[in-house]
Design a protein around this motif. Structure first.
Motif, PDB file in Angstrom:
ATOM      1  N   THR A  27      -8.359   3.409 -30.810  1.00 44.91           N
ATOM      2  CA  THR A  27      -7.735   4.022 -31.975  1.00 44.91           C
ATOM      3  C   THR A  27      -8.116   5.488 -31.988  1.00 44.91           C
ATOM      4  O   THR A  27      -9.294   5.828 -31.840  1.00 44.91           O
ATOM      5  N   VAL A  28      -7.120   6.353 -32.171  1.00 47.66           N
ATOM      6  CA  VAL A  28      -7.329   7.801 -32.223  1.00 47.66           C
ATOM      7  C   VAL A  28      -7.135   8.229 -33.668  1.00 47.66           C
ATOM      8  O   VAL A  28      -6.146   7.864 -34.305  1.00 47.66           O
ATOM      9  N   TYR A  29      -8.095   8.999 -34.193  1.00 48.35           N
ATOM     10  CA  TYR A  29      -8.010   9.437 -35.579  1.00 48.35           C
ATOM     11  C   TYR A  29      -8.547  10.855 -35.715  1.00 48.35           C
ATOM     12  O   TYR A  29      -9.257  11.347 -34.847  1.00 48.35           O
ATOM     13  N   ARG A  30      -8.158  11.522 -36.817  1.00 51.52           N
ATOM     14  CA  ARG A  30      -8.491  12.936 -37.031  1.00 51.52           C
ATOM     15  C   ARG A  30      -9.332  13.076 -38.290  1.00 51.52           C
ATOM     16  O   ARG A  30      -9.014  12.521 -39.329  1.00 51.52           O
ATOM     17  N   SER A  31     -10.387  13.872 -38.183  1.00 54.46           N
ATOM     18  CA  SER A  31     -11.236  14.174 -39.335  1.00 54.46           C
ATOM     19  C   SER A  31     -10.639  15.350 -40.110  1.00 54.46           C
ATOM     20  O   SER A  31      -9.752  16.050 -39.605  1.00 54.46           O
ATOM     21  N   PRO A  32     -11.107  15.585 -41.327  1.00 47.50           N
ATOM     22  CA  PRO A  32     -10.563  16.683 -42.134  1.00 47.50           C
ATOM     23  C   PRO A  32     -10.674  18.060 -41.477  1.00 47.50           C
ATOM     24  O   PRO A  32      -9.853  18.942 -41.747  1.00 47.50           O
ATOM     25  N   ASP A  33     -11.646  18.244 -40.574  1.00 47.27           N
ATOM     26  CA  ASP A  33     -11.785  19.548 -39.909  1.00 47.27           C
ATOM     27  C   ASP A  33     -10.869  19.688 -38.694  1.00 47.27           C
ATOM     28  O   ASP A  33     -10.910  20.682 -37.986  1.00 47.27           O
ATOM     29  N   GLY A  34     -10.032  18.658 -38.446  1.00 47.09           N
ATOM     30  CA  GLY A  34      -9.077  18.706 -37.351  1.00 47.09           C
ATOM     31  C   GLY A  34      -9.568  18.117 -36.047  1.00 47.09           C
ATOM     32  O   GLY A  34      -8.796  17.998 -35.095  1.00 47.09           O
ATOM     33  N   ALA A  35     -10.834  17.725 -35.983  1.00 50.05           N
ATOM     34  CA  ALA A  35     -11.378  17.134 -34.761  1.00 50.05           C
ATOM     35  C   ALA A  35     -10.754  15.761 -34.516  1.00 50.05           C
ATOM     36  O   ALA A  35     -10.537  14.998 -35.459  1.00 50.05           O
ATOM     37  N   LEU A  36     -10.453  15.478 -33.258  1.00 47.92           N
ATOM     38  CA  LEU A  36      -9.943  14.167 -32.887  1.00 47.92           C
ATOM     39  C   LEU A  36     -11.090  13.277 -32.450  1.00 47.92           C
ATOM     40  O   LEU A  36     -12.007  13.712 -31.752  1.00 47.92           O
ATOM     41  N   TRP A  37     -11.014  12.018 -32.865  1.00 53.36           N
ATOM     42  CA  TRP A  37     -12.021  11.028 -32.534  1.00 53.36           C
ATOM     43  C   TRP A  37     -11.323   9.807 -31.958  1.00 53.36           C
ATOM     44  O   TRP A  37     -10.158   9.544 -32.264  1.00 53.36           O
ATOM     45  N   VAL A  38     -12.031   9.066 -31.143  1.00 56.67           N
ATOM     46  CA  VAL A  38     -11.484   7.836 -30.573  1.00 56.67           C
ATOM     47  C   VAL A  38     -12.602   6.802 -30.528  1.00 56.67           C
ATOM     48  O   VAL A  38     -13.756   7.130 -30.258  1.00 56.67           O
ATOM     49  N   ARG A  39     -12.230   5.574 -30.848  1.00 55.62           N
ATOM     50  CA  ARG A  39     -13.183   4.467 -30.718  1.00 55.62           C
ATOM     51  C   ARG A  39     -12.399   3.203 -30.418  1.00 55.62           C
ATOM     52  O   ARG A  39     -11.203   3.133 -30.709  1.00 55.62           O
ATOM     53  N   PRO A  40     -13.039   2.204 -29.835  1.00 50.36           N
ATOM     54  CA  PRO A  40     -12.323   0.966 -29.554  1.00 50.36           C
ATOM     55  C   PRO A  40     -11.702   0.401 -30.837  1.00 50.36           C
ATOM     56  O   PRO A  40     -12.336   0.413 -31.901  1.00 50.36           O
ATOM     57  N   THR A  41     -10.482  -0.066 -30.732  1.00 43.82           N
ATOM     58  CA  THR A  41      -9.782  -0.610 -31.896  1.00 43.82           C
ATOM     59  C   THR A  41     -10.577  -1.751 -32.522  1.00 43.82           C
ATOM     60  O   THR A  41     -10.627  -1.867 -33.751  1.00 43.82           O
TER      61      THR A  41
END
Length: 62
Positions: A27-41
Motif C-alpha cells: 500500500t502506497v500512502y502520502r503524509s501531510p508533508d507530501g512524503a510517500l510511504w509504502v508498507r505491506p498491505t
C-alpha cells in the motif's frame, strides 16, 4: 481516500503496488508533508492492540 493512523496522523491513500522481489502486495500512502510511504498491505490493514483494545493500524475517514 484518507486514513488516520492509530498514533493520530492523517494519510492519503495513493494506491496499490507490488514488491518486485517477492510479489508482496503493498500500500502506497502520502503524509501531510507530501512524503510517500509504502508498507505491506497486510500490515497496513492489520488489527493491533493499544491499551488492551483492538483497533485498526489505519482507520478510514469518512
Amino acid at each position: 481516500m484518507k486514513f488516520r493512523h492509530y498514533k493520530g496522523g492523517i494519510y492519503e491513500l495513493v494506491g496499490a503496488a507490488t514488491l518486485e522481489s517477492d510479489l508482496t502486495p503493498m500500500t502506497v500512502y502520502r503524509s501531510p508533508d507530501g512524503a510517500l510511504w509504502v508498507r505491506p498491505t497486510a500490515v497496513f490493514d492489520e488489527m493491533i492492540e493499544l491499551d488492551g483494545k483492538p483497533m485498526r493500524r489505519f482507520s478510514p475517514l469518512p
